[in-house]
Scaffold this motif. Sequence first.
Motif, PDB file in Angstrom:
ATOM      1  N   GLU A   1       0.817  -1.210   0.000  1.00  0.00           N
ATOM      2  CA  GLU A   1       0.000   0.000   0.000  1.00  0.00           C
ATOM      3  C   GLU A   1       0.852   1.261   0.000  1.00  0.00           C
ATOM      4  O   GLU A   1       0.450   2.290  -0.548  1.00  0.00           O
ATOM      5  N   PHE A   2       2.036   1.170   0.608  1.00  0.00           N
ATOM      6  CA  PHE A   2       2.970   2.289   0.638  1.00  0.00           C
ATOM      7  C   PHE A   2       4.381   1.769   0.405  1.00  0.00           C
ATOM      8  O   PHE A   2       4.673   0.604   0.689  1.00  0.00           O
ATOM      9  N   MET A   3       5.261   2.647  -0.116  1.00  0.00           N
ATOM     10  CA  MET A   3       6.661   2.280  -0.284  1.00  0.00           C
ATOM     11  C   MET A   3       7.544   3.498  -0.048  1.00  0.00           C
ATOM     12  O   MET A   3       7.107   4.648  -0.218  1.00  0.00           O
ATOM     13  N   ILE A   4       8.780   3.234   0.342  1.00  0.00           N
ATOM     14  CA  ILE A   4       9.778   4.285   0.518  1.00  0.00           C
ATOM     15  C   ILE A   4      10.645   4.370  -0.733  1.00  0.00           C
ATOM     16  O   ILE A   4      11.116   3.348  -1.249  1.00  0.00           O
ATOM     17  N   VAL A   5      10.848   5.594  -1.219  1.00  0.00           N
ATOM     18  CA  VAL A   5      11.806   5.850  -2.301  1.00  0.00           C
ATOM     19  C   VAL A   5      12.982   6.593  -1.692  1.00  0.00           C
ATOM     20  O   VAL A   5      12.806   7.576  -0.961  1.00  0.00           O
ATOM     21  N   ASP A   6      14.180   6.125  -1.990  1.00  0.00           N
ATOM     22  CA  ASP A   6      15.360   6.587  -1.256  1.00  0.00           C
ATOM     23  C   ASP A   6      15.781   8.013  -1.569  1.00  0.00           C
ATOM     24  O   ASP A   6      16.461   8.659  -0.773  1.00  0.00           O
ATOM     25  N   ASP A   7      15.365   8.535  -2.733  1.00  0.00           N
ATOM     26  CA  ASP A   7      15.793   9.875  -3.125  1.00  0.00           C
ATOM     27  C   ASP A   7      14.780  10.436  -4.123  1.00  0.00           C
ATOM     28  O   ASP A   7      14.332   9.711  -5.021  1.00  0.00           O
ATOM     29  N   PRO A   8      14.430  11.727  -4.031  1.00  0.00           N
ATOM     30  CA  PRO A   8      13.442  12.278  -4.970  1.00  0.00           C
ATOM     31  C   PRO A   8      13.890  12.243  -6.421  1.00  0.00           C
ATOM     32  O   PRO A   8      13.053  12.320  -7.323  1.00  0.00           O
ATOM     33  N   ARG A   9      15.209  12.127  -6.681  1.00  0.00           N
ATOM     34  CA  ARG A   9      15.655  12.056  -8.074  1.00  0.00           C
ATOM     35  C   ARG A   9      15.208  10.769  -8.752  1.00  0.00           C
ATOM     36  O   ARG A   9      15.241  10.660  -9.985  1.00  0.00           O
ATOM     37  N   HIS A  10      14.767   9.795  -7.964  1.00  0.00           N
ATOM     38  CA  HIS A  10      14.292   8.524  -8.514  1.00  0.00           C
ATOM     39  C   HIS A  10      12.793   8.525  -8.783  1.00  0.00           C
ATOM     40  O   HIS A  10      12.196   7.465  -8.976  1.00  0.00           O
ATOM     41  N   LEU A  11      12.199   9.720  -8.801  1.00  0.00           N
ATOM     42  CA  LEU A  11      10.777   9.863  -9.101  1.00  0.00           C
ATOM     43  C   LEU A  11      10.588  10.771 -10.304  1.00  0.00           C
ATOM     44  O   LEU A  11      11.246  11.805 -10.421  1.00  0.00           O
ATOM     45  N   VAL A  12       9.693  10.364 -11.209  1.00  0.00           N
ATOM     46  CA  VAL A  12       9.406  11.128 -12.421  1.00  0.00           C
ATOM     47  C   VAL A  12       7.913  11.435 -12.439  1.00  0.00           C
ATOM     48  O   VAL A  12       7.092  10.511 -12.445  1.00  0.00           O
ATOM     49  N   PRO A  13       7.519  12.706 -12.452  1.00  0.00           N
ATOM     50  CA  PRO A  13       6.083  13.034 -12.498  1.00  0.00           C
ATOM     51  C   PRO A  13       5.431  12.469 -13.750  1.00  0.00           C
ATOM     52  O   PRO A  13       6.015  12.497 -14.841  1.00  0.00           O
ATOM     53  N   ILE A  14       4.206  11.951 -13.597  1.00  0.00           N
ATOM     54  CA  ILE A  14       3.503  11.356 -14.739  1.00  0.00           C
ATOM     55  C   ILE A  14       2.295  12.186 -15.175  1.00  0.00           C
ATOM     56  O   ILE A  14       1.634  11.833 -16.152  1.00  0.00           O
ATOM     57  N   GLY A  15       2.005  13.261 -14.470  1.00  0.00           N
ATOM     58  CA  GLY A  15       0.866  14.080 -14.872  1.00  0.00           C
ATOM     59  C   GLY A  15      -0.425  13.296 -14.830  1.00  0.00           C
ATOM     60  O   GLY A  15      -0.737  12.623 -13.846  1.00  0.00           O
ATOM     61  N   ASP A  16      -1.173  13.346 -15.938  1.00  0.00           N
ATOM     62  CA  ASP A  16      -2.474  12.677 -15.969  1.00  0.00           C
ATOM     63  C   ASP A  16      -2.429  11.307 -16.634  1.00  0.00           C
ATOM     64  O   ASP A  16      -3.469  10.752 -16.992  1.00  0.00           O
ATOM     65  N   LEU A  17      -1.238  10.726 -16.816  1.00  0.00           N
ATOM     66  CA  LEU A  17      -1.153   9.376 -17.360  1.00  0.00           C
ATOM     67  C   LEU A  17      -1.816   8.385 -16.402  1.00  0.00           C
ATOM     68  O   LEU A  17      -1.760   8.532 -15.182  1.00  0.00           O
ATOM     69  N   ASP A  18      -2.435   7.353 -16.969  1.00  0.00           N
ATOM     70  CA  ASP A  18      -3.102   6.319 -16.187  1.00  0.00           C
ATOM     71  C   ASP A  18      -2.053   5.487 -15.453  1.00  0.00           C
ATOM     72  O   ASP A  18      -1.166   4.893 -16.083  1.00  0.00           O
ATOM     73  N   PRO A  19      -2.108   5.396 -14.120  1.00  0.00           N
ATOM     74  CA  PRO A  19      -1.106   4.617 -13.383  1.00  0.00           C
ATOM     75  C   PRO A  19      -1.017   3.159 -13.832  1.00  0.00           C
ATOM     76  O   PRO A  19       0.077   2.594 -13.887  1.00  0.00           O
ATOM     77  N   VAL A  20      -2.159   2.561 -14.171  1.00  0.00           N
ATOM     78  CA  VAL A  20      -2.179   1.133 -14.503  1.00  0.00           C
ATOM     79  C   VAL A  20      -1.402   0.849 -15.786  1.00  0.00           C
ATOM     80  O   VAL A  20      -0.622  -0.108 -15.864  1.00  0.00           O
TER      81      VAL A  20
END
Length: 346
Positions: free
Chosen positions: A127-146
């Motif tokens: 249900e939740f997860m830790i990401v070690d650094d914000p540089r490892h995240l990319v915004p997806i906007g309105d793309l469907d998560p699935v």
Amino acid sequence: MKAIQMVKPGSEPELREVDKPSPGPGEVLLKVTAAGACHSDDFVLNLPPEGFPYPLPLTLGHEGVGVVAELGSGVTTLTEGTAVAVYGPWGCGVCHFCSRGLENYCSNAAELQIAPPGLGAPGAMAEFMIVDDPRHLVPIGDLDPVTTVPLTDAGLTPYHAIKPSLPKLVGGTTAVVIGTGGLGHVAIQLLRHLTPSRVIALDVTPEKLDFAKEVGAHETVLSDADAVANIRKITGKDGATAVFDFVGYQPTIDTAMGAVGTMGDVTIVGLGDGQAAAKVGIWAQPYEVSVRAPYWGSRSELIEVLDLARDGALDVAVQTFGLDDGVDAYRKLAANDLRGRAVVVP
């Protein structure tokens, strides 16, 4: 919270209750909106107990999409509520490769015990997860998560594999895709969108070959003992310009090496059993054949893949599962009973 964890090698994963994590300094807590199951997971689940490389129990899932739920101290580049995709191959961020955005080839990861989520660090099958650094995240906007979550591996990995061959894949050339499952069916679409090459797809059943044609393959060939001869009936004596093996067992690697033509590329992406290898030598294959075994891809390439999805170039086939029946997704994965990619929606 609920999480799908590997508890011991050689056994199927289990749905378990675990503590909800809290982000430490520099970390980000994600509320997971989609997590992808991958053949790499199945490979890890079946590793022998002797010398098993990861601490157990391990929350699976190296493909993750979520919403930023909480920021650790010092994180100022993200805001809560932002929808993001997780760039999975975490590195140190400062070595020669990481400095070029190629954290998938980090020189220091092993020494510093940095591991990707689901492949050493707790993953996205929760249900939740830790990401070690914000540089490892990319915004997806309105793309469907699935439909987006498979792109973090099943899109990024074939994209990274194909890019070096693009200068060769000009008009009049042929690209061969071996294995039309989770990664292979995306590779076919990428090749059709990025190149004018004729695309030949190989798989083991007529149903899988029909699926390959649905996603864009020009020609299909049954992956059997006659595959090389049947590919060469299409390519002629010049052979294939590039062959991408998304299976990685010895018979498929042998097919790739037999189908490639002079100055062509063979790219081995599939893990197979981890033992197969291409035979390379002056008389072993046509002249000037390049053989590569890439791993995942760069963060900038993930951004490029997501942009292709926004442009409508990719249509990932998915089967969805709830977290409560996520273990069944791994059963179907092991049985090769999936059409496209399995996605667990918490």
